[in-house]
Design a protein around this motif. Structure first.
Motif, mmCIF file in Angstrom:
data_model
loop_
_atom_site.group_PDB
_atom_site.id
_atom_site.type_symbol
_atom_site.label_atom_id
_atom_site.label_comp_id
_atom_site.label_asym_id
_atom_site.label_seq_id
_atom_site.Cartn_x
_atom_site.Cartn_y
_atom_site.Cartn_z
ATOM 1 N N HIS A 72 -3.282 -5.631 7.378
ATOM 2 C CA HIS A 72 -2.695 -6.966 7.187
ATOM 3 C C HIS A 72 -3.254 -7.562 5.895
ATOM 4 N N ASN A 74 -1.559 -10.183 4.215
ATOM 5 C CA ASN A 74 -1.362 -11.632 4.382
ATOM 6 C C ASN A 74 -0.802 -12.371 3.170
ATOM 7 N N GLU A 75 -0.289 -11.638 2.189
ATOM 8 C CA GLU A 75 0.255 -12.280 0.994
ATOM 9 C C GLU A 75 1.738 -11.972 0.883
ATOM 10 N N ARG A 78 -0.681 -16.575 3.190
ATOM 11 C CA ARG A 78 -2.034 -16.754 3.742
ATOM 12 C C ARG A 78 -3.039 -15.991 2.878
ATOM 13 N N THR A 79 -2.953 -16.228 1.573
ATOM 14 C CA THR A 79 -3.818 -15.489 0.664
ATOM 15 C C THR A 79 -5.265 -15.964 0.724
ATOM 16 N N ASP A 101 1.330 -2.052 4.654
ATOM 17 C CA ASP A 101 1.110 -3.463 4.985
ATOM 18 C C ASP A 101 1.978 -3.864 6.170
ATOM 19 N N SER A 106 1.683 -12.649 6.754
ATOM 20 C CA SER A 106 2.196 -13.230 5.508
ATOM 21 C C SER A 106 3.275 -14.254 5.872
ATOM 22 N N LYS A 119 7.703 -10.387 -0.791
ATOM 23 C CA LYS A 119 6.385 -9.773 -0.646
ATOM 24 C C LYS A 119 6.126 -8.792 -1.780
#
Length: 460
Positions: A72, A74-75, A78-79, A101, A106, A119
């Protein structure tokens, strides 16, 4: 001037998994392995190759680059939890050259082609490893699944229990039937977070449990949740026996008989487990330590040994990190509140050493680890034609590995963004000396790390 880069060692892990003297020749222009020679080659055999392109690993091992099929990053969105830059650097430091990923955590999740392209746009220019992508199955997105296959996702992930983020809701049996019908004629794979809450039991009038005790959390996610989920999955699988299904992060050994029966019947079912389920156990988790929380949970010693037995006999196919970080405030470290903390363990950079440390205790050789961490994860992610093995024509993804080195896990040694991990303080066996992606150095070891290097990862 030659395009060759030559790697030689007394211990190269080739197709049969047994380390032997060999020389691997890469073309740094194409990034491919162009030849493999038996035996340790002398420097004089390659006068046309410059010193910088002659890598003699001597007694250290040369392994294929690892493929971590469950991460995960997360970008975008939620970076502050992780990101392509930090996550792929951490992966490279642990010998991972390709990661896949996950579609959630994200914002937006990877549930439409437009979201996938967003993404990919965020990832471009940031990746130290190669990165591929899973798509997501959520209620109502069935019409997006085939377009996502066409756009290059390696498969799909769904949840049978709430995921923890609002934008990625879980699916029910009706949603699953629709998704499986949509995907049945494709070569893709549908992956399941396999925990299922049937009718919840009415709580008895007992004293509230202490949320800082790991036993409180473990009791809230019993093995039966995984057993019930896998019973549903294997029942539906019989209706679509040509569609490959996959169980992510198996933690419950009670579900192994169902898995064995499904595999014995010929259903194309594969299963992964994680480093944390093979290295940690519930009895040894201290009070008030939410960094050990993940879903499904780390279980008891006997359960861990049953997972190891299933891995060794082939019931479990492969091992992944399920790297699932968050910011410190969501991990509730100061409060020690395991019950309300984010569930996820940060592992990128540590997996090979963690598994090797445990494997040595059990007399398990490096050949099995390469199979679980490279060959089978590449196959699972649809990358077996170019990743996971040292073969002519494959990507020149290599790891120089010192199996005898000892590494102490400290905050300073971690390369992921939020430096919270249950492994801090452990001393592990085995150290990644250098990592190469398509013949290019992407991690220079504990001293040089990433100095003078650039991210050369591609989006697969």
């Amino acid at each position: 001037m030659t395009n060759k880069r030559v790697f030689t060692s007394r211990h190269v892990v080739l197709g049969d998994g047994q380390p032997r003297p060999a020389t691997v020749i890469a073309d740094v222009t194409t990034g491919k392995i162009v030849d493999i020679l038996d035996g340790l080659s002398p420097r004089s055999s390659f006068p046309e190759v410059g010193d910088a392109d002659w890598i003699d690993a001597e007694d250290k091992y040369i392994l294929p680059g690892l493929v971590d099929a469950h991460v995960h990053l997360n970008e975008p969105g939620r970076t502050d939890w992780e990101g392509f830059w930090t996550g792929t650097r951490a992966a490279a430091s642990g010998g991972v050259t390709t990661l896949v990923d996950m579609p959630l955590n994200s914002i937006p999740p990877t549930t439409t082609v437009a979201n996938l392209e967003e993404k990919r746009g965020a990832a471009r220019g940031q990746c130290w490893t190669d990165v591929a992508f899973w798509g997501g199955v959520i209620p109502g997105n069935q019409s997006h699944l085939k377009p996502l296959v066409g756009a290059g996702v390696k498969g799909f992930k769904c949840f049978l229990i709430e995921s923890g983020v609002d934008e990625f809701p879980c699916v029910n049996e009706s949603d699953l039937r629709g998704a499986m019908a949509e995907l049945k004629d494709t070569s893709t794979v549908l992956c399941f977070h396999a925990e299922l809450e049937n009718a919840p039991e009415k709580s008895s009038a007992t004293e509230p449990s202490d949320p800082t005790l790991y036993s409180t959390f473990l009791a809230s996610r019993p093995q039966q949740l995984e057993v019930d989920a896998i019973a549903l999955i294997t029942r539906l699988h019989k209706e679509h026996p040509s569609l490959r299904l996959h169980i992510v992060h198996l933690s419950a050994s009670d579900a192994l008989p169902l898995i064995r029966a499904a595999k014995a019947s010929g259903l194309p079912l594969t299963v992964e487990t994680c480093f944390h389920y093979l290295t940690l156990s519930a009895q040894h988790i201290p009070h008030g330590r939410p960094e050990f929380k993940c879903c499904p949970p780390i279980r008891e010693d006997a359960n861990r040994e049953a997972l190891w037995a299933a891995l060794l006999d082939g019931t479990i196919d492969c091992v992944v990190s399920d790297h699932s970080p968050c910011v410190a405030s969501l991990k509730k470290v100061e409060e020690g509140d395991i019950m309300s903390a984010w569930g996820g363990i940060s592992t990128l950079g540590l997996g090979l050493s963690l598994l090797w440390t445990e494997a040595r205790k059990r007399g398990v050789g490096i050949d099995r680890l390469v199979d679980w961490l490279c060959v089978r994860t590449a196959r699972h992610a649809g990358l077996a034609d170019r990743k996971g093995q040292l073969k002519v024509g494959y990507d020149a993804d290599l790891v120089i590995w010192d199996p005898e080195a000892e590494v102490k896990v400290t905050k300073e040694s971690l390369n992921f963004k939020n430096k919270l991990t249950p492994y801090e303080g452990l001393t592990l066996k085995g150290r990644v000396v250098k990592t190469y992606l398509r013949g290019q150095l992407i991690y220079g070891g504990t001293q040089d790390t990433f100095t003078g290097l650039e991210p050369v990862g591609e989006l697969l």
